[in-house]
Design an enzyme around this catalytic site. Sequence first.
Site, PDB file in Angstrom:
ATOM      1  N   LYS A 189      20.006  -7.286 -57.749  1.00 49.71           N
ATOM      2  CA  LYS A 189      20.271  -8.009 -59.166  1.00 49.71           C
ATOM      3  C   LYS A 189      19.267  -8.053 -60.120  1.00 49.71           C
ATOM      4  CE  LYS A 189      18.354 -12.925 -58.062  1.00 49.71           C
ATOM      5  NZ  LYS A 189      17.138 -12.994 -58.861  1.00 49.71           N
TER       6      LYS A 189
ATOM      7  N   LEU B 158       7.058 -13.457 -52.731  1.00 49.35           N
ATOM      8  CA  LEU B 158       6.979 -13.554 -51.522  1.00 49.35           C
ATOM      9  C   LEU B 158       8.336 -12.708 -50.732  1.00 49.35           C
ATOM     10  CD1 LEU B 158       9.730 -15.307 -50.355  1.00 49.35           C
ATOM     11  CD2 LEU B 158       8.238 -17.312 -51.038  1.00 49.35           C
TER      12      LEU B 158
ATOM     13  N   PHE C  73       6.626   0.818 -49.096  1.00 52.37           N
ATOM     14  CA  PHE C  73       8.164   0.886 -49.642  1.00 52.37           C
ATOM     15  C   PHE C  73       8.596   2.390 -49.918  1.00 52.37           C
ATOM     16  CE2 PHE C  73      10.084  -3.121 -50.849  1.00 52.37           C
ATOM     17  CZ  PHE C  73       8.900  -3.921 -50.183  1.00 52.37           C
TER      18      PHE C  73
ATOM     19  N   GLY D 287      18.789  -3.965 -50.288  1.00 52.12           N
ATOM     20  CA  GLY D 287      20.099  -4.705 -50.428  1.00 52.12           C
ATOM     21  C   GLY D 287      19.084  -6.174 -50.392  1.00 52.12           C
TER      22      GLY D 287
ATOM     23  N   ARG E 105      22.756 -11.552 -47.872  1.00 53.13           N
ATOM     24  CA  ARG E 105      23.133 -11.345 -49.230  1.00 53.13           C
ATOM     25  C   ARG E 105      22.940  -9.792 -49.383  1.00 53.13           C
ATOM     26  NH1 ARG E 105      20.282 -16.075 -52.134  1.00 53.13           N
ATOM     27  NH2 ARG E 105      18.671 -15.755 -50.509  1.00 53.13           N
TER      28      ARG E 105
ATOM     29  N   VAL F  39      12.790 -19.593 -51.428  1.00 46.48           N
ATOM     30  CA  VAL F  39      11.664 -19.700 -52.284  1.00 46.48           C
ATOM     31  C   VAL F  39      11.143 -21.096 -52.214  1.00 46.48           C
ATOM     32  CG1 VAL F  39      10.755 -19.650 -54.628  1.00 46.48           C
ATOM     33  CG2 VAL F  39      11.931 -17.601 -53.458  1.00 46.48           C
TER      34      VAL F  39
ATOM     35  N   CYS G 212      17.564  -9.725 -54.110  1.00 45.17           N
ATOM     36  CA  CYS G 212      16.914  -9.693 -55.369  1.00 45.17           C
ATOM     37  C   CYS G 212      16.806  -8.423 -56.172  1.00 45.17           C
ATOM     38  CB  CYS G 212      15.358 -10.152 -54.845  1.00 45.17           C
ATOM     39  SG  CYS G 212      15.366 -11.934 -54.728  1.00 45.17           S
TER      40      CYS G 212
HETATM   41  P1  NAD Z   1      18.702 -19.946 -52.655  1.00 43.83           P
HETATM   42  O1  NAD Z   1      20.040 -19.685 -52.740  1.00 43.83           O
HETATM   43  O2  NAD Z   1      18.280 -19.387 -51.078  1.00 43.83           O
HETATM   44  O3  NAD Z   1      18.170 -21.571 -53.022  1.00 43.83           O
HETATM   45  C1  NAD Z   1      18.409 -21.962 -54.062  1.00 43.83           C
HETATM   46  C2  NAD Z   1      18.842 -23.545 -53.934  1.00 43.83           C
HETATM   47  O4  NAD Z   1      18.792 -24.273 -55.191  1.00 43.83           O
HETATM   48  C3  NAD Z   1      19.802 -24.255 -52.761  1.00 43.83           C
HETATM   49  O5  NAD Z   1      19.415 -24.558 -51.769  1.00 43.83           O
HETATM   50  C4  NAD Z   1      20.927 -24.828 -53.904  1.00 43.83           C
HETATM   51  O6  NAD Z   1      21.322 -25.946 -53.135  1.00 43.83           O
HETATM   52  C5  NAD Z   1      19.923 -25.246 -54.673  1.00 43.83           C
HETATM   53  N1  NAD Z   1      20.361 -25.766 -55.933  1.00 43.83           N
HETATM   54  C6  NAD Z   1      21.293 -25.432 -56.719  1.00 43.83           C
HETATM   55  N2  NAD Z   1      21.337 -26.010 -58.007  1.00 43.83           N
HETATM   56  C7  NAD Z   1      20.614 -27.140 -57.676  1.00 43.83           C
HETATM   57  C8  NAD Z   1      20.632 -28.295 -58.721  1.00 43.83           C
HETATM   58  N3  NAD Z   1      21.164 -28.465 -60.010  1.00 43.83           N
HETATM   59  N4  NAD Z   1      19.650 -29.418 -58.282  1.00 43.83           N
HETATM   60  C9  NAD Z   1      19.135 -29.006 -57.138  1.00 43.83           C
HETATM   61  N5  NAD Z   1      19.113 -28.142 -56.257  1.00 43.83           N
HETATM   62  C10 NAD Z   1      19.973 -27.261 -56.594  1.00 43.83           C
HETATM   63  O7  NAD Z   1      17.845 -19.049 -53.557  1.00 43.83           O
HETATM   64  P2  NAD Z   1      16.375 -18.259 -53.197  1.00 43.83           P
HETATM   65  O8  NAD Z   1      16.703 -17.133 -52.219  1.00 43.83           O
HETATM   66  O9  NAD Z   1      15.386 -19.226 -52.646  1.00 43.83           O
HETATM   67  O10 NAD Z   1      16.086 -17.805 -54.900  1.00 43.83           O
HETATM   68  C11 NAD Z   1      15.697 -18.708 -55.819  1.00 43.83           C
HETATM   69  C12 NAD Z   1      14.996 -17.893 -57.048  1.00 43.83           C
HETATM   70  O11 NAD Z   1      13.791 -17.306 -56.505  1.00 43.83           O
HETATM   71  C13 NAD Z   1      15.973 -16.896 -57.421  1.00 43.83           C
HETATM   72  O12 NAD Z   1      15.662 -16.907 -58.599  1.00 43.83           O
HETATM   73  C14 NAD Z   1      15.403 -15.646 -56.758  1.00 43.83           C
HETATM   74  O13 NAD Z   1      15.688 -14.409 -57.623  1.00 43.83           O
HETATM   75  C15 NAD Z   1      13.959 -15.941 -56.692  1.00 43.83           C
HETATM   76  N6  NAD Z   1      13.147 -15.273 -55.722  1.00 43.83           N
HETATM   77  C16 NAD Z   1      13.755 -15.085 -54.417  1.00 43.83           C
HETATM   78  C17 NAD Z   1      13.004 -14.408 -53.199  1.00 43.83           C
HETATM   79  C18 NAD Z   1      13.445 -14.420 -51.942  1.00 43.83           C
HETATM   80  O14 NAD Z   1      13.019 -13.860 -51.143  1.00 43.83           O
HETATM   81  N7  NAD Z   1      14.735 -15.019 -51.606  1.00 43.83           N
HETATM   82  C19 NAD Z   1      11.559 -14.152 -53.496  1.00 43.83           C
HETATM   83  C20 NAD Z   1      11.016 -14.201 -54.816  1.00 43.83           C
HETATM   84  C21 NAD Z   1      12.122 -14.837 -55.989  1.00 43.83           C
HETATM   85  C1  UGA Z   2      11.452  -8.440 -52.448  1.00 44.86           C
HETATM   86  C2  UGA Z   2      10.351  -8.042 -52.838  1.00 44.86           C
HETATM   87  O1  UGA Z   2       9.732  -7.075 -51.683  1.00 44.86           O
HETATM   88  C3  UGA Z   2       9.377  -9.384 -52.831  1.00 44.86           C
HETATM   89  O2  UGA Z   2       7.947  -8.896 -53.531  1.00 44.86           O
HETATM   90  C4  UGA Z   2      10.141 -10.222 -54.050  1.00 44.86           C
HETATM   91  O3  UGA Z   2       9.529 -11.405 -54.207  1.00 44.86           O
HETATM   92  C5  UGA Z   2      11.565 -10.741 -53.582  1.00 44.86           C
HETATM   93  O4  UGA Z   2      12.213  -9.199 -53.362  1.00 44.86           O
HETATM   94  C6  UGA Z   2      12.437 -11.246 -54.471  1.00 44.86           C
HETATM   95  O5  UGA Z   2      12.226 -11.244 -55.884  1.00 44.86           O
HETATM   96  O6  UGA Z   2      13.316 -11.861 -54.015  1.00 44.86           O
HETATM   97  P1  UGA Z   2      13.116  -9.155 -50.174  1.00 44.86           P
HETATM   98  O7  UGA Z   2      14.152  -8.817 -50.707  1.00 44.86           O
HETATM   99  O8  UGA Z   2      12.741 -10.196 -49.212  1.00 44.86           O
HETATM  100  O9  UGA Z   2      11.472  -8.917 -51.162  1.00 44.86           O
HETATM  101  O10 UGA Z   2      12.732  -8.049 -49.148  1.00 44.86           O
HETATM  102  P2  UGA Z   2      11.937  -6.500 -49.111  1.00 44.86           P
HETATM  103  O11 UGA Z   2      11.239  -6.140 -47.941  1.00 44.86           O
HETATM  104  O12 UGA Z   2      11.380  -6.048 -50.328  1.00 44.86           O
HETATM  105  O13 UGA Z   2      13.330  -5.479 -48.758  1.00 44.86           O
HETATM  106  C7  UGA Z   2      14.281  -5.296 -49.789  1.00 44.86           C
HETATM  107  C8  UGA Z   2      15.354  -4.252 -49.444  1.00 44.86           C
HETATM  108  O14 UGA Z   2      14.718  -3.030 -49.465  1.00 44.86           O
HETATM  109  C9  UGA Z   2      15.821  -4.320 -48.110  1.00 44.86           C
HETATM  110  O15 UGA Z   2      16.931  -4.002 -48.010  1.00 44.86           O
HETATM  111  C10 UGA Z   2      14.939  -3.286 -47.153  1.00 44.86           C
HETATM  112  O16 UGA Z   2      15.636  -2.688 -45.997  1.00 44.86           O
HETATM  113  C11 UGA Z   2      14.731  -2.194 -48.290  1.00 44.86           C
HETATM  114  N1  UGA Z   2      13.586  -1.459 -48.341  1.00 44.86           N
HETATM  115  C12 UGA Z   2      12.288  -2.006 -48.105  1.00 44.86           C
HETATM  116  C13 UGA Z   2      13.762  -0.106 -47.887  1.00 44.86           C
HETATM  117  O17 UGA Z   2      15.064   0.591 -47.799  1.00 44.86           O
HETATM  118  N2  UGA Z   2      12.615   0.785 -47.768  1.00 44.86           N
HETATM  119  C14 UGA Z   2      11.424   0.135 -48.025  1.00 44.86           C
HETATM  120  O18 UGA Z   2      10.399   0.825 -47.863  1.00 44.86           O
HETATM  121  C15 UGA Z   2      11.232  -0.956 -48.112  1.00 44.86           C
END
Ligand code: NAD
Ligand code: UGA
Length: 437
Positions: free
Chosen positions: A263, A153, A249, A257, A327, A11, A260
């Site tokens: 959890k 995203l 979806f 999986g 993850r 993110v 996000c």
């Molecule tokens: P990530 O684990 O990929 O990245 C987190 C980063 O934060 C790491 O690079 C880590 O080194 C850094 N960090 C941790 N502690 C720190 C500190 N004290 N100072 C500076 N940097 C530090 O996590 P992510 O997947 O980007 O998710 C971040 C947040 O966004 C989560 O709350 C997640 O739920 C949310 N989110 C994720 C997605 C996604 O698709 N991955 C989408 C929407 C929202």
């Molecule tokens: C999801 C949400 O779609 C994002 O909007 C949100 O920002 C993000 O979580 C988050 O909060 O981190 P993401 O986990 O990257 O995004 O991927 P998705 O495309 O949503 O898929 C999630 C899981 O659902 C995958 O394991 C995928 O295989 C599964 N899935 C998705 C299904 O089994 N069926 C579907 O129709 C769609």
Amino acid sequence: MKVCVIGTGYVGLVTGAVFADLGNDVICVDNNKGKVEKLKKGVMPIYEPGLEEMVRRNYEDKRIDFTSDLAAGVAKSDVVFIAVGTPPAADGSTDLSYVEAVAKEIAIHMNKYKIIVNKSTVPPGTGEFVRNTIEKNQPKKIDFDVVSNPEFLKEGTAIRDSYNPDRVVIGAPSQNIAMALVELYAPLEAPMLITDVASAEMIKYASNAFLATKISFINAVANVCERIGADVGLVAKGMGSDKRIGKEFLMAGLGYGGSCFPKDTLSLIHTSKKFGEDFHILHSVVQTNDERTPRFISRIKETMGSVKGKKFGVLGLAFKPDTDDMRDAKSVEVINALHAEGAKFAAYDPISVENAKPMLPKDVEYAEYAAEVAKDADALIIMTEWKEFQGLNLEEIKASMKQPLIFDGRNIYTLDRMERLGFDYVSIGRRPLISKS
Ligand code: NAD
Ligand code: UGA
């Protein structure tokens, strides 16, 4: 605008790159020094289509920089985004220790008024928690505001999603404070919704939980389809054509999986309970999801008998296509369970192998190209719907296998095609093709 983004994960890095691309002056902070060094050399710590080129271009044009010095990042910025991880704790609640650590550091290094923006997914009430943490840790009182700006995203399409959001949600204590973020997002010309902080935090959890519910719902429908000889793909198409339901979806498979949905569903259950409400529906959503891989494994064993000494070719390891993220990838559960019963594996994934290796048994072999996993395999298992698997030469694959048997956890092939090619083919929510002999 001068923007600091703390956390350069999926993110934070994408958010920083997009804000820089929109012409802002962005400093990305991460406490992982190795990551920062790599980023300065143009090496991405994650795979995300289009990210490397965007980061490189903005770094060369000096609109984005990387540092592990949080103090410097905060000092030079007007708006500070928190985008660190919020992993699940053992009881399903959200571990806010990374957010808390960052809030404390921001407090210490704040030199003038700032807007602190929570972009991490955090339970309702966290805005208040961040405000209190900063207030408690400031060496001298400096004014600031805390805003919630949840991120929607998806991995694999993160840049496209960031440039074309369905909505931007800004949860702020007042309209005035929200205007700074409205200005930042204005070039996207996206719909913006300004709310109070708690509503914005809740919108994020409710959205993820609802999407997870759609997935578990269609998977429960798939289970019934398997019993009655219906095709879940056609059922999803028929349901999704109703605009009130929507097409997205509704892909049946091995369940959700990734980092996000698993959890965030647990976290919403936990938060609801904390405030005296039992979110009954979500318990079932989680249970249905938890049953997906055991059910798939049972179908493999029902079809093959004992898997001891059997060789499986695995296509796809990542939790979904176009990402290297492992993850909560279903491949880990399936491979480890069958391996414990004596199965052997050759696996292929276009980009997630290095991330997968530490999570899988040591004797798993990794193939250089997809078709290689079929060699002398007793069966293929499709775990991730990478586009390239659509284009495989299935005749050649059939010829190189010990027997033509495929377990497809993502329904990537049609039954007609597999029947024509003479495969035994077990997929999700559709009649199995099993030859009598
Ligand atoms: P990530 O684990 O990929 O990245 C987190 C980063 O934060 C790491 O690079 C880590 O080194 C850094 N960090 C941790 N502690 C720190 C500190 N004290 N100072 C500076 N940097 C530090 O996590 P992510 O997947 O980007 O998710 C971040 C947040 O966004 C989560 O709350 C997640 O739920 C949310 N989110 C994720 C997605 C996604 O698709 N991955 C989408 C929407 C929202
Ligand atoms: C999801 C949400 O779609 C994002 O909007 C949100 O920002 C993000 O979580 C988050 O909060 O981190 P993401 O986990 O990257 O995004 O991927 P998705 O495309 O949503 O898929 C999630 C899981 O659902 C995958 O394991 C995928 O295989 C599964 N899935 C998705 C299904 O089994 N069926 C579907 O129709 C769609």
